[in-house]
Write an enzyme that holds these catalytic residues in place. Structure first.
Site, PDB file in Angstrom:
ATOM      1  N   SER A 133       0.855  -1.183   0.000  1.00  0.00           N
ATOM      2  CA  SER A 133       0.000   0.000   0.000  1.00  0.00           C
ATOM      3  C   SER A 133       0.893   1.234   0.000  1.00  0.00           C
ATOM      4  CB  SER A 133      -0.894   0.008   1.246  1.00  0.00           C
ATOM      5  OG  SER A 133      -1.550   1.254   1.405  1.00  0.00           O
ATOM      6  N   TYR A 146      -2.956  -1.424  10.277  1.00  0.00           N
ATOM      7  CA  TYR A 146      -2.877  -1.570   8.820  1.00  0.00           C
ATOM      8  C   TYR A 146      -1.609  -0.922   8.277  1.00  0.00           C
ATOM      9  CZ  TYR A 146      -3.960  -1.001   3.872  1.00  0.00           C
ATOM     10  OH  TYR A 146      -3.902  -1.015   2.493  1.00  0.00           O
ATOM     11  N   LYS A 150       1.663  -2.786   6.512  1.00  0.00           N
ATOM     12  CA  LYS A 150       2.053  -2.578   5.116  1.00  0.00           C
ATOM     13  C   LYS A 150       3.510  -2.139   5.005  1.00  0.00           C
ATOM     14  CE  LYS A 150      -1.683  -3.883   3.049  1.00  0.00           C
ATOM     15  NZ  LYS A 150      -1.681  -5.066   2.150  1.00  0.00           N
TER      16      LYS A 150
END
Length: 237
Positions: A133, A146, A150
């Protein structure tokens, strides 16, 4: 690079489904994998691929998936989740940290462990596409587990690419910004993201980064190297 056989995790929707759709349209035989067996079966039926349900966070499940996909030319380690808590690190529950890292980072490490030795033993040219990401290249004040997961995925992809130098296996790291998917109702069309990713695979490029973000990625590297205090990224105009 000619892609004849491929496997895509997280293929029931979003970028994963778009990757599978592009590959099947180009004539490849594609195994679609996802934890959501019902949505996976529907997607595979509509696209014309083969459904193999798997939990990327489980090493044994990924070994079984790899055994079901002999001699893949392309392995897309795409599965990921956002998690429930997207605040600052100390506001994220222990359960969310564990689950998000198990899927996002664990899914990549389990996938590499399951597929790379088989691909190397086969001796054929192949490629691994890893979905991270933009949140793994630049850091925002929040982002919960998150964002941190990533960043870990980016490091895993770099480690894999460096370790595979001199072999017939290449690595591409996909770092999209916001994409319309089960994670978000807004953002870029996943079909466009998938097309860019596959173009990078064929060109042998390592990173796929959204337009306009190069400067912020470089700015982050500069303050890391200089010891300066971090500042939030500036959104492209």
């Amino acid at each position: 690079m000619k892609i004849t056989n491929a496997v895509v995790t997280g293929a029931a929707g979003g970028i994963g489904r778009a990757l599978a759709a592009h590959l099947i349209a180009e004539g490849a035989s594609v195994v679609l994998s996802d934890l959501d067996a019902a949505a996976l079966t529907e997607a595979a039926g509509e696209l014309g691929g083969t459904a193999v349900a798997a939990d990327v966070s489980d090493a044994g499940s990924m070994e079984a998936l790899a055994a079901a996909v002999p001699e893949p030319d392309l392995v897309c380690l795409n599965a990921g989740i956002v998690g429930r808590d997207l605040g600052v690190p100390w506001e994220v529950s222990a359960e969310d940290w564990a689950r998000v890292f198990a899927v996002n980072a664990g899914g990549v490490s389990n996938g590499l462990r399951a597929f790379v030795p088989r691909m190397l033993a086969g001796g054929r040219p192949g490629h691994i596409l890893i979905t991270a990401s933009l949140a793994g290249l630049v850091t925002f004040p929040a982002g919960g587990a998150y964002a941190a997961s990533k960043h870990a995925v980016v490091a895993l992809a770099e480690q894999a690419a460096l370790s595979l130098v001199g072999t017939p296996i290449g690595v591409t790291l996909l770092c999209p910004a916001l994409v319309r998917s089960g994670m978000s109702p807004e953002g870029e069309d996943p079909a466009d993201v998938a097309a860019d990713a596959l173009a990078a695979v064929r060109a042998g490029r390592f990173t796929v980064v959204p337009d306009g973000w190069d400067g912020e990625i470089e700015r982050r590297a500069r303050w890391l190297a200089s010891g300066a205090q971090p500042t939030p990224p500036n959104l492209p105009e």
